[in-house]
Design a protein around this motif. Structure first.
Motif, PDB file in Angstrom:
ATOM      1  N   SER A 272       0.844  -1.186   0.000  1.00  0.00           N
ATOM      2  CA  SER A 272       0.000   0.000   0.000  1.00  0.00           C
ATOM      3  C   SER A 272       0.885   1.243   0.000  1.00  0.00           C
ATOM      4  CB  SER A 272      -0.906  -0.004   1.228  1.00  0.00           C
ATOM      5  OG  SER A 272      -1.774   1.094   1.208  1.00  0.00           O
TER       6      SER A 272
ATOM      7  N   GLN B  52      -0.833   3.267 -12.119  1.00  0.00           N
ATOM      8  CA  GLN B  52      -1.289   2.028 -12.743  1.00  0.00           C
ATOM      9  C   GLN B  52      -0.225   0.934 -12.619  1.00  0.00           C
ATOM     10  OE1 GLN B  52      -4.406   1.295 -14.081  1.00  0.00           O
ATOM     11  NE2 GLN B  52      -3.540  -0.758 -13.918  1.00  0.00           N
TER      12      GLN B  52
ATOM     13  N   SER C 162      -0.194  -0.320  -9.111  1.00  0.00           N
ATOM     14  CA  SER C 162      -1.391  -1.138  -8.919  1.00  0.00           C
ATOM     15  C   SER C 162      -1.222  -2.518  -9.568  1.00  0.00           C
ATOM     16  CB  SER C 162      -2.605  -0.420  -9.498  1.00  0.00           C
ATOM     17  OG  SER C 162      -3.766  -1.183  -9.328  1.00  0.00           O
ATOM     18  N   ASP C 163      -0.638  -2.546 -10.765  1.00  0.00           N
ATOM     19  CA  ASP C 163      -0.401  -3.816 -11.454  1.00  0.00           C
ATOM     20  C   ASP C 163       0.534  -4.723 -10.667  1.00  0.00           C
ATOM     21  OD1 ASP C 163      -2.040  -2.943 -13.489  1.00  0.00           O
ATOM     22  OD2 ASP C 163      -0.378  -2.448 -14.865  1.00  0.00           O
TER      23      ASP C 163
ATOM     24  N   ASP D 105      -1.580  -0.932  -3.624  1.00  0.00           N
ATOM     25  CA  ASP D 105      -2.731  -0.024  -3.625  1.00  0.00           C
ATOM     26  C   ASP D 105      -2.241   1.402  -3.435  1.00  0.00           C
ATOM     27  OD1 ASP D 105      -4.624  -2.090  -3.832  1.00  0.00           O
ATOM     28  OD2 ASP D 105      -4.578  -2.414  -1.666  1.00  0.00           O
TER      29      ASP D 105
END
Length: 116
Positions: free
Chosen positions: A24, A59, A62-63, A67
């Protein structure tokens, strides 16, 4: 984002461990968009470099299972015509980042970082 995306160029064990164990990424009042319309880039190009690096994008993080959350506020509008010191400071902070926000209080943020 720069560190997690590898822009630091670090290949230390700490960097590798951070890459493996981070799940995160939370920022507090941090600009995430480069100030294209601003007269002055207060980030001195760093934000543009982070955004242009595919490994640093939200992105991409995230991938990789990280988070991304940005916590910010819209509680204060900037206005140089105000007698309220907080609105004056907000306007002087928002303008270099967005190129707007000097009059009227329509650019909102936390007083330092605008949400626009």
């Amino acid at each position: 984002r720069a560190f997690l995306g590898g822009l630091s160029g670090s290949s230390t064990a700490v960097n590798r461990l951070t890459q493996q164990q981070t799940t995160s990424f939370i920022t507090l009042g941090t600009p995430h968009s480069s100030p294209d319309d601003a007269l002055v880039d207060q980030t001195r190009g760093l934000l543009k470099e982070v955004e242009s690096s595919p490994s640093c994008s939200a992105q991409s993080l995230s991938d990789r299972g990280i988070d991304v959350t940005c916590v910010c506020s819209t509680g204060l509008g900037g206005n140089v015509l105000s007698t309220d010191i907080e609105e004056l400071v907000a306007a002087s902070s928002y303008f270099p980042l967005t190129g707007k926000g000097l009059v009227g209080g329509t650019t909102k943020g936390d007083g330092i970082i605008p949400t626009d």
